[in-house]
Design a protein around this motif. Structure first.
Motif, PDB file in Angstrom:
ATOM      1  N   THR A  12    -106.719  43.192  26.565  1.00  0.00           N
ATOM      2  CA  THR A  12    -105.103  43.366  26.272  1.00  0.00           C
ATOM      3  C   THR A  12    -104.700  44.705  27.259  1.00  0.00           C
ATOM      4  OG1 THR A  12    -105.491  42.734  23.948  1.00  0.00           O
ATOM      5  CG2 THR A  12    -103.522  44.174  24.657  1.00  0.00           C
ATOM      6  N   ALA A  13    -105.430  45.733  27.411  1.00  0.00           N
ATOM      7  CA  ALA A  13    -105.145  46.831  27.950  1.00  0.00           C
ATOM      8  C   ALA A  13    -105.134  46.357  29.496  1.00  0.00           C
ATOM      9  CB  ALA A  13    -106.227  47.841  27.744  1.00  0.00           C
ATOM     10  N   VAL A  14    -106.260  45.711  30.082  1.00  0.00           N
ATOM     11  CA  VAL A  14    -106.201  45.395  31.587  1.00  0.00           C
ATOM     12  C   VAL A  14    -105.007  44.459  31.944  1.00  0.00           C
ATOM     13  CG1 VAL A  14    -107.476  44.008  33.136  1.00  0.00           C
ATOM     14  CG2 VAL A  14    -108.534  45.585  31.661  1.00  0.00           C
ATOM     15  N   GLY A  15    -104.725  43.259  30.872  1.00  0.00           N
ATOM     16  CA  GLY A  15    -103.748  42.510  31.294  1.00  0.00           C
ATOM     17  C   GLY A  15    -102.322  43.291  31.178  1.00  0.00           C
ATOM     18  N   ALA A  16    -102.184  43.973  30.353  1.00  0.00           N
ATOM     19  CA  ALA A  16    -100.928  44.965  30.142  1.00  0.00           C
ATOM     20  C   ALA A  16    -100.656  45.763  31.435  1.00  0.00           C
ATOM     21  CB  ALA A  16    -100.750  45.586  28.699  1.00  0.00           C
ATOM     22  N   THR A  17    -101.650  46.556  31.915  1.00  0.00           N
ATOM     23  CA  THR A  17    -101.466  47.440  32.810  1.00  0.00           C
ATOM     24  C   THR A  17    -101.378  46.883  34.262  1.00  0.00           C
ATOM     25  OG1 THR A  17    -104.005  47.751  32.984  1.00  0.00           O
ATOM     26  CG2 THR A  17    -102.694  49.419  31.778  1.00  0.00           C
ATOM     27  N   SER A  18    -102.106  45.626  34.546  1.00  0.00           N
ATOM     28  CA  SER A  18    -102.339  45.214  35.546  1.00  0.00           C
ATOM     29  C   SER A  18    -100.955  44.195  35.943  1.00  0.00           C
ATOM     30  CB  SER A  18    -103.189  44.182  35.713  1.00  0.00           C
ATOM     31  OG  SER A  18    -103.263  43.102  34.796  1.00  0.00           O
ATOM     32  N   PHE A  19    -100.472  43.741  34.764  1.00  0.00           N
ATOM     33  CA  PHE A  19     -99.332  43.183  34.930  1.00  0.00           C
ATOM     34  C   PHE A  19     -98.029  44.127  35.284  1.00  0.00           C
ATOM     35  CE2 PHE A  19     -95.121  41.265  33.015  1.00  0.00           C
ATOM     36  CZ  PHE A  19     -95.131  40.071  33.813  1.00  0.00           C
ATOM     37  N   THR A  20     -97.960  44.916  34.664  1.00  0.00           N
ATOM     38  CA  THR A  20     -96.915  46.069  34.785  1.00  0.00           C
ATOM     39  C   THR A  20     -97.080  46.571  36.187  1.00  0.00           C
ATOM     40  OG1 THR A  20     -96.980  46.665  32.566  1.00  0.00           O
ATOM     41  CG2 THR A  20     -95.888  48.235  34.009  1.00  0.00           C
ATOM     42  N   GLY A  21     -98.324  46.930  36.594  1.00  0.00           N
ATOM     43  CA  GLY A  21     -98.360  47.410  37.976  1.00  0.00           C
ATOM     44  C   GLY A  21     -98.032  46.627  39.107  1.00  0.00           C
ATOM     45  N   ALA A  22     -98.261  45.387  38.712  1.00  0.00           N
ATOM     46  CA  ALA A  22     -97.796  44.247  39.815  1.00  0.00           C
ATOM     47  C   ALA A  22     -96.426  44.011  39.937  1.00  0.00           C
ATOM     48  CB  ALA A  22     -98.533  42.716  39.417  1.00  0.00           C
ATOM     49  N   MET A  23     -95.834  43.861  38.568  1.00  0.00           N
ATOM     50  CA  MET A  23     -94.188  43.884  38.820  1.00  0.00           C
ATOM     51  C   MET A  23     -93.611  44.955  39.438  1.00  0.00           C
ATOM     52  SD  MET A  23     -93.619  41.030  37.562  1.00  0.00           S
ATOM     53  CE  MET A  23     -95.112  40.219  38.241  1.00  0.00           C
ATOM     54  N   LEU A  24     -94.123  46.321  39.204  1.00  0.00           N
ATOM     55  CA  LEU A  24     -93.733  47.306  39.837  1.00  0.00           C
ATOM     56  C   LEU A  24     -93.745  47.286  41.356  1.00  0.00           C
ATOM     57  CD1 LEU A  24     -94.814  50.240  37.497  1.00  0.00           C
ATOM     58  CD2 LEU A  24     -92.338  49.427  37.974  1.00  0.00           C
ATOM     59  N   SER A  25     -94.869  46.749  41.754  1.00  0.00           N
ATOM     60  CA  SER A  25     -95.215  46.458  43.140  1.00  0.00           C
ATOM     61  C   SER A  25     -94.228  45.328  43.801  1.00  0.00           C
ATOM     62  CB  SER A  25     -96.543  46.221  43.637  1.00  0.00           C
ATOM     63  OG  SER A  25     -97.001  45.910  44.828  1.00  0.00           O
ATOM     64  N   LEU A  26     -93.996  44.350  43.111  1.00  0.00           N
ATOM     65  CA  LEU A  26     -93.432  43.474  43.777  1.00  0.00           C
ATOM     66  C   LEU A  26     -91.860  43.540  43.902  1.00  0.00           C
ATOM     67  CD1 LEU A  26     -95.002  40.097  41.834  1.00  0.00           C
ATOM     68  CD2 LEU A  26     -94.974  40.782  44.504  1.00  0.00           C
ATOM     69  N   PHE A  27     -91.386  44.543  42.757  1.00  0.00           N
ATOM     70  CA  PHE A  27     -89.943  44.766  42.903  1.00  0.00           C
ATOM     71  C   PHE A  27     -89.687  45.974  43.210  1.00  0.00           C
ATOM     72  CE2 PHE A  27     -90.518  41.220  39.591  1.00  0.00           C
ATOM     73  CZ  PHE A  27     -89.884  40.465  40.231  1.00  0.00           C
ATOM     74  N   ARG A  28     -90.640  46.563  44.000  1.00  0.00           N
ATOM     75  CA  ARG A  28     -90.335  48.203  44.461  1.00  0.00           C
ATOM     76  C   ARG A  28     -89.981  48.967  43.578  1.00  0.00           C
ATOM     77  NH1 ARG A  28     -92.092  45.026  47.838  1.00  0.00           N
ATOM     78  NH2 ARG A  28     -91.488  44.688  50.010  1.00  0.00           N
ATOM     79  N   GLY A  29     -90.631  49.133  42.442  1.00  0.00           N
ATOM     80  CA  GLY A  29     -90.302  50.268  41.286  1.00  0.00           C
ATOM     81  C   GLY A  29     -91.189  51.254  41.427  1.00  0.00           C
ATOM     82  N   ASP A  30     -91.285  51.971  40.700  1.00  0.00           N
ATOM     83  CA  ASP A  30     -92.116  53.465  40.646  1.00  0.00           C
ATOM     84  C   ASP A  30     -93.569  53.153  41.060  1.00  0.00           C
ATOM     85  OD1 ASP A  30     -93.520  55.862  40.517  1.00  0.00           O
ATOM     86  OD2 ASP A  30     -92.269  56.209  38.675  1.00  0.00           O
ATOM     87  N   THR A  31     -93.727  53.268  42.307  1.00  0.00           N
ATOM     88  CA  THR A  31     -95.092  52.791  43.269  1.00  0.00           C
ATOM     89  C   THR A  31     -96.192  53.943  42.627  1.00  0.00           C
ATOM     90  OG1 THR A  31     -94.540  54.324  45.097  1.00  0.00           O
ATOM     91  CG2 THR A  31     -94.039  52.011  45.095  1.00  0.00           C
TER      92      THR A  31
END
Length: 242
Positions: free
Chosen positions: A170-189
């Motif tokens: 659960t933790a890995v899925g949530a953190t990796s998904f959030t990190g990937a979305m921030l990377s793709l959409f140029r969020g808080d790197t």
């Protein structure tokens, strides 16, 4: 004929289960070393935002990071071999060993085919074919790690490992998904990078803990088998003397 079979069985158990336990311990240890090396790389270059950038072409941390990724591949394969040698009970839909084998192969490819400088997202400006290969295999490897966690999470005979796997996936899925979305959409790197490092650390630590759990299971099975063999031998001796 029966006597010959009875005598050969304990010898077979004495070589097979200790060997699988040794493989599992080696795999778990390799995973912990992998996690430590990745964090050494991060400390050596704290400006790096995402995990794969540490192994990009031209980075001073690249040799050490790619060694860490290779160790993770070896860890997954060693635990796979331990389960194949004697992994009864580690099957959920299909063997956990199969998931670990493919997972290890993915990390192995990612450790050899590294990112280009900066590790750009595939199909963006400056991205090269090697970036697509590296990121695809690295992502698939971590997805398969989550799949393995999910498989272990439904094994009812290992309650604490089940709970730990549920929490970790659960933790890995949530953190990796959030990190990937921030990377793709140029969020808080910075936040995205920290989340990715957290996800990677949790996933690798799970490999280490699971390897040690498999080794513990194998030793328990071996001890039980030896005890049963001793009881059977004593009963045979009593019958013979009677």
């Amino acid at each position: 004929m029966t006597e010959t079979v009875d005598r050969s069985t304990p010898g077979s158990l004495s070589t097979r289960r200790p060997r699988s336990a040794t493989l599992a311990v080696a795999g778990g240890s390799a995973a912990f070393v992998s996690a430590a090396l990745i964090w050494v790389c991060r400390l050596l270059d704290p400006s790096v935002q995402y995990v794969s950038q540490l192994g990009a072409t031209g980075m001073a941390t690249a040799p050490l990071f790619n060694l860490a990724l290779l160790l993770l591949a070896i860890a997954a394969m060693l635990v796979d071999r331990a389960l194949v040698t004697h992994g009864a009970g580690y099957v959920t839909g299909w063997p956990v060993a199969t998931t670990l084998l493919i997972c290890g192969l993915c990390f192995g490819v990612a450790s050899v085919v590294t990112c280009s400088p900066g590790c750009p997202v595939p199909f963006t400006s400056g991205a090269r074919p090697q970036d697509l290969v590296h990121i695809s295999f690295a992502v698939l490897g971590f997805v398969l790690a989550i799949v393995a966690m999910a498989q272990v999470a439904v094994l009812r005979r290992r309650p604490w490992m089940r709970v730990g796997s549920i929490i970790t996936l659960t933790a890995v899925g949530a953190t990796s998904f959030t990190g990937a979305m921030l990377s793709l959409f140029r969020g808080d790197t910075v936040l995205g990078g920290n989340l990715e490092f957290t996800a990677a650390t949790l996933a690798i630590a799970w490999f280490g803990i699971f390897g040690l759990q498999v080794a513990s299971d194998q030793r328990s099975l071996f001890t039980s088998a030896r005890s049963s063999g001793s009881v059977a031998a004593a009963d045979s001796g009593d019958l013979a003397s009677g």
